[in-house]
Design an enzyme around this catalytic site. Structure first.
Site, mmCIF file in Angstrom:
data_model
loop_
_atom_site.group_PDB
_atom_site.id
_atom_site.type_symbol
_atom_site.label_atom_id
_atom_site.label_comp_id
_atom_site.label_asym_id
_atom_site.label_seq_id
_atom_site.Cartn_x
_atom_site.Cartn_y
_atom_site.Cartn_z
ATOM 1 N NE ARG A 86 44.411 36.414 85.305
ATOM 2 C CZ ARG A 86 44.348 36.563 83.988
ATOM 3 N NH1 ARG A 86 44.983 35.691 83.203
ATOM 4 N NH2 ARG A 86 43.664 37.539 83.451
ATOM 5 C CE LYS A 189 45.545 41.047 83.389
ATOM 6 N NZ LYS A 189 46.439 40.610 82.290
#
Ligand SMILES: *Cc1c(COP(=O)(O)O)cnc(C)c1O
Length: 344
Positions: A86, A189
């Site tokens: 991620r 993120k």
């Protein structure tokens, strides 16, 4: 069996979810097109150029994951490879050079091992939270990617995210704020999303709601997610979670969906209309920090929807919570191969 390591002298049962100093963090520098080797550092501070794009233009991405001590004294980390992947996706989106996943998981291991005495003992409900962060450091005034980068991973022992532990909270649907744009960076993120969420979050807190729920920024018709956690709902034997271009793909949500399917539930990842709130039996906010926070009341416009069992979490969410935390602490078999053991 007790742990092999002499633990730090901390009040483990009363740790807040906050920063607590440990002994080492690990750092990697990116310069001239390549990442350096990792260096364990004792300093909690960085010497940053004032023209670093990270602090002007938010060229920054981060991660959050946890390590635990198991009943038999092992130290394990939950799915660090997923956080590594991620972080790569977040980095690509904002032109930060990607960091290799294997180097990432090795660095996570190194930091945990170097700070093993701060991994909270089994049975305390506490854990070690790892915070990897990568950002542009090379000076630059005009908008553009930085010439140099720093990646740091630090660990900090933390207690439960919400003091009351697994106790339901109430949420407010905010319509006057978005946390992310339709084709923006809501699915990454990156720091800017969270600064953007502070206004909506504070608006909710002022009205007595510890968490706020965002709608999709395009049509304001579908449920997106909470400020820092995904939305899940239980309806009969179905686990429902929104699909949207502006949601952060939560590793906790992914894991819970696997567990739900394993428990014989049907799993639906699809657009979820806000009007469906009336149909749900149980609702939860899911993420690494709290695993699941039961949400027993949601206020949308002038209607209040209730879920779960009064002041307690619903049965299915409780079961999902126990199954996931049981795997993390080694109480239950790691049947999906999610734990990375740290040799100390
Ligand atoms: C980190 C985060 C989550 C939770 O992701 P996990 O991988 O489960 O920790 C959910 N939503 C947002 C916006 C987040 O930043």
């Amino acid at each position: 069996m007790s742990s092999k390591i002499k633990k730090a002298d901390l009040d483990w049962k009363n740790l807040p979810f906050d920063y607590h100093k440990t002994d080492y963090n690990i750092r990697f520098h990116h310069k001239d097109g390549r990442w350096s080797g990792g260096e364990l550092v004792e300093s909690e501070h960085i010497n940053l150029h004032m023209a670093a794009p990270a602090i002007h233009y938010g060229q920054q991405a981060f991660e959050g994951l946890k390590a635990f001590e198991t009943q038999d004294g092992r130290i394990v980390c939950f799915r660090p490879d997923e956080n590594g992947k991620r972080l790569q996706r977040s980095s690509e989106r904002i032109y930060i050079p990607v960091f290799p996943v294997e180097t990432f998981t090795d660095a996570v291991r190194t930091v945990i091992k170097a700070n093993a005495k701060y991994v909270p003992p089994y049975g305390t409900g506490a854990s070690m939270y790892l915070r990897p962060v990568v950002f542009g450091t090379g000076p630059r005034v005009g908008l553009g990617p930085a010439s140099e980068y720093l990646l740091i991973i630090f660990g900090t022992p933390v207690g439960p995210y919400y003091k009351g532990g697994f106790t339901p909270v109430k949420a407010l649907v905010v319509e006057d704020y978005d946390r992310a744009a339709p084709q923006g960076v809501g699915d990454c993120k990156v720091g800017g999303n969270y600064a953007a969420g502070l206004g909506g979050g504070q608006y909710g807190k002022n009205l007595g709601f510890p968490v706020v729920l965002y709608l999709d920024p395009r049509e304001k018709k579908y449920i997106d997610e909470f400020s820092t956690s995904n939305f899940i709902a239980v309806k009969g034997n179905t686990y429902i979670t929104p699909r949207s271009e502006s949601i952060l793909p939560s590793i906790t949500n992914d894991s819970l969906a696997v567990i739900a399917a394993d428990m014989g539930m049907k799993v639906e990842k699809r657009q979820v209309e806000i009007s469906e709130l009336a149909d749900f039996d149980e609702v939860g906010a899911v993420g690494t920090a709290a695993v699941i926070t039961p949400v027993n009341q949601i206020k949308f416009r002038d209607r209040e929807y209730t879920f779960g069992k009064g002041d307690a979490a619903g049965e299915v969410i409780t079961k999902l919570y126990k199954r996931l935390t049981g795997i993390q602490t080694g109480d239950d078999a790691d049947k999906f191969g999610w734990l990375h053991e740290i040799a100390v």
